[in-house]
Motif scaffolding. Structure first.
Motif, PDB file in Angstrom:
ATOM      1  N   UNK A   1      -8.183   6.746   9.361  1.00 47.58           N
ATOM      2  CA  UNK A   1      -8.350   7.594   8.617  1.00 47.58           C
ATOM      3  C   UNK A   1      -7.293   7.110   7.272  1.00 47.58           C
ATOM      4  N   UNK A   2      -8.083   7.068   6.126  1.00 49.62           N
ATOM      5  CA  UNK A   2      -7.188   6.770   4.862  1.00 49.62           C
ATOM      6  C   UNK A   2      -7.253   7.855   3.945  1.00 49.62           C
ATOM      7  N   UNK A   3      -5.950   8.150   3.363  1.00 51.40           N
ATOM      8  CA  UNK A   3      -5.741   8.957   2.630  1.00 51.40           C
ATOM      9  C   UNK A   3      -5.095   8.268   1.413  1.00 51.40           C
ATOM     10  N   UNK A   4      -5.992   8.502   0.229  1.00 55.95           N
ATOM     11  CA  UNK A   4      -5.528   7.846  -1.095  1.00 55.95           C
ATOM     12  C   UNK A   4      -4.774   8.859  -1.816  1.00 55.95           C
ATOM     13  N   UNK A   5      -3.584   8.242  -2.478  1.00 61.32           N
ATOM     14  CA  UNK A   5      -2.614   9.047  -3.427  1.00 61.32           C
ATOM     15  C   UNK A   5      -1.959   8.127  -3.957  1.00 61.32           C
ATOM     16  N   UNK A   6      -1.100   8.800  -4.827  1.00 61.61           N
ATOM     17  CA  UNK A   6       0.331   8.410  -5.395  1.00 61.61           C
ATOM     18  C   UNK A   6       1.304   8.306  -4.206  1.00 61.61           C
ATOM     19  N   UNK A   7       2.580   7.549  -4.619  1.00 60.93           N
ATOM     20  CA  UNK A   7       3.588   7.775  -3.740  1.00 60.93           C
ATOM     21  C   UNK A   7       3.995   9.075  -3.689  1.00 60.93           C
ATOM     22  N   UNK A   8       4.255   9.923  -4.760  1.00 60.36           N
ATOM     23  CA  UNK A   8       4.716  11.304  -4.567  1.00 60.36           C
ATOM     24  C   UNK A   8       3.641  12.117  -3.673  1.00 60.36           C
ATOM     25  N   UNK A   9       2.219  11.623  -3.721  1.00 61.11           N
ATOM     26  CA  UNK A   9       1.417  12.796  -2.925  1.00 61.11           C
ATOM     27  C   UNK A   9       1.308  12.271  -1.596  1.00 61.11           C
ATOM     28  N   UNK A  10       1.769  11.222  -1.127  1.00 62.35           N
ATOM     29  CA  UNK A  10       1.885  10.435   0.152  1.00 62.35           C
ATOM     30  C   UNK A  10       3.053  10.580   0.854  1.00 62.35           C
TER      31      UNK A  10
ATOM     32  N   UNK B   1      15.398   2.401  -6.308  1.00 60.17           N
ATOM     33  CA  UNK B   1      15.810   2.557  -5.098  1.00 60.17           C
ATOM     34  C   UNK B   1      15.035   3.193  -3.892  1.00 60.17           C
ATOM     35  N   UNK B   2      15.264   2.836  -2.783  1.00 65.63           N
ATOM     36  CA  UNK B   2      14.498   3.422  -1.705  1.00 65.63           C
ATOM     37  C   UNK B   2      14.596   5.194  -1.665  1.00 65.63           C
ATOM     38  N   UNK B   3      13.270   5.549  -1.413  1.00 63.62           N
ATOM     39  CA  UNK B   3      13.218   7.007  -1.440  1.00 63.62           C
ATOM     40  C   UNK B   3      14.054   7.805  -0.402  1.00 63.62           C
ATOM     41  N   UNK B   4      14.742   7.286   0.481  1.00 61.52           N
ATOM     42  CA  UNK B   4      15.527   7.864   1.315  1.00 61.52           C
ATOM     43  C   UNK B   4      15.795   7.268   2.668  1.00 61.52           C
ATOM     44  N   UNK B   5      16.890   7.616   3.300  1.00 61.39           N
ATOM     45  CA  UNK B   5      17.269   6.905   4.476  1.00 61.39           C
ATOM     46  C   UNK B   5      16.632   7.182   5.829  1.00 61.39           C
ATOM     47  N   UNK B   6      15.271   8.260   5.629  1.00 62.98           N
ATOM     48  CA  UNK B   6      14.498   8.583   6.475  1.00 62.98           C
ATOM     49  C   UNK B   6      13.213   7.774   6.545  1.00 62.98           C
TER      50      UNK B   6
END
Length: 387
Positions: free
Chosen positions: A207-216, A235-240
């Motif tokens: 299953x492929x979901x298309x989107x921007x970084x914010x959307x995904x 920077x990295x979006x977070x330690x998780x």
């Protein structure tokens, strides 16, 4: 058997028995009688069609199936976070969170609205927190409810992974790999990796979901997608989240064939580039930052952004019909370049580049099939580097 079919108390009993190797010790841990644990484990075995333990005089020896299921089940139970939660309560709340209303949840599950209301109310009582609140004529999850929904989705992902691994143990390939595709991955990296993987594993659903970084990134954190492909964040979006680089992409300045700046043989002066309107991705994206930097390095005022768009289809059509310029990877418009609908205006100064890679949850334990898909992605990335 589906992940939603698991009885959580039976899972807890199985984990306790696998870790302790003893029914009596397991009974003490989960506060059940030995007959209840025996019955629960037997029901699990019937549902899975696999033996989980070998009964011996000295105790219970976990089988290979139990060694697969126990750590996944333990992780799921830890995410659920309370022994008071039941499977029906979890299913009802997840359906409500996904549907946004009791009406939609009832339609999706076939469960009566009254039963959904009761299950969610009992869940809130057991957890000791309000999970849902009224918003006008509708409902919304509270902050605590959103957190619980995320943990439940991640728990469900662990149980689905366990079922996929157990099927492989029986010689069957089942499962579903959910991929988040950011713009750059869609042109070559992902399609080629998917094609290679599907040839080797035709029974596995992708299953492929298309989107921007914010959307995904939200669905990734929620466990609704397994991994994201595209430009990594700095920077990295977070330690998780964990970012794994695959290759470096170097975008170029593009315009329509016959553009006033085309055919010069050398990169036009930045002042000339600044005379034209641009179509570039929104602020906060790596490519927008690279675009801004190439003007800053040249001491030229950043030109007007006529249109913000991260859609390659939109950008391509605009370039063909106007004198707009853009900064984009040649891989994303290889067909259009070959057809001579658009052309390279030049390579910008400052070596603008993006690191393309995989983003996954920290602590994500891919199944063997998921690891093979990642290997397909890595193999295609190597071919891109070699090219």
């Amino acid at each position: 058997m589906d992940a939603s079919d698991f009885n959580l108390r039976h899972l807890a009993a199985m984990v306790a028995a696998a870790e302790s190797g003893s029914l009596s010790a397991a009974a003490r841990r989960v506060n059940l009688t030995q007959p209840a644990i025996t019955q629960g484990v037997s029901k699990l075995e019937r549902g899975l069609g696999l033996p989980l333990f070998e009964r011996r005089p000295g105790g219970m020896e976990p089988t290979d199936a139990a060694r697969i299921l126990a750590p996944r089940a333990a992780a799921a139970l830890a995410l659920i976070g309370s022994s008071r939660v039941t499977g029906p309560q979890m299913r009802a709340f997840m359906a409500l969170a996904r549907g946004g209303s009791y009406v939609a949840a009832a339609a999706a599950t076939g469960i009566r609205e009254a039963s959904l209301h009761r299950a969610v109310a009992d869940l809130a009582l057991g957890l000791g927190h309000r999970l849902v609140e009224r918003r006008g004529r509708g409902i919304a999850l509270t902050a605590r409810g959103l957190a619980v929904a995320r943990r439940f989705r991640l728990a469900e992902a662990e149980l689905k992974a366990a079922l996929s691994e157990l099927a492989a143990l029986q010689g069957r390939e089942i499962g579903r790999i959910a991929i988040g595709a950011m713009p750059l991955s869609r042109a070559r990296l992902l399609p080629n990796a998917v094609a290679a993987f599907h040839r080797a594993h035709p029974q596995v659903d992708l299953s492929i979901a298309e989107g921007s970084h914010v959307e995904l990134v939200g669905p990734l954190r929620d466990g609704e997608i397994d991994l994201m492909l595209g430009a990594l964040r700095d920077p990295s979006p977070g330690d998780d989240l964990v970012q794994t680089p695959l290759f470096v992409d170097r975008p170029v300045v593009l315009g329509r064939s016959g553009h006033p700046l085309a055919g010069r043989g050398t990169m036009p002066a930045m002042a000339d580039l600044a005379r034209f309107a641009w179509v570039v991705p929104p602020e906060g994206t790596p490519l927008r930052a690279q675009w801004r930097r190439m003007f800053d390095l040249s001491g030229v005022a950043v030109p007007r952004v006529a249109i913000e768009s991260g859609s390659v289809i939109v950008v391509r059509q605009l370039l063909i019909q106007t004198d707009f310029l853009t900064l984009l990877s040649p891989d994303q418009v290889a067909v259009e370049l070959e057809a001579e609908w658009i052309c390279r205006i030049g390579t910008p100064p400052g070596d603008p580049h993006r690191t393309i890679g995989i983003t996954a949850r920290a602590g994500w334990r891919p199944t063997p099939l998921q690891r093979r898909f990642v290997a397909s992605v890595e193999a295609e990335a190597k071919r891109i580097i070699d090219d």
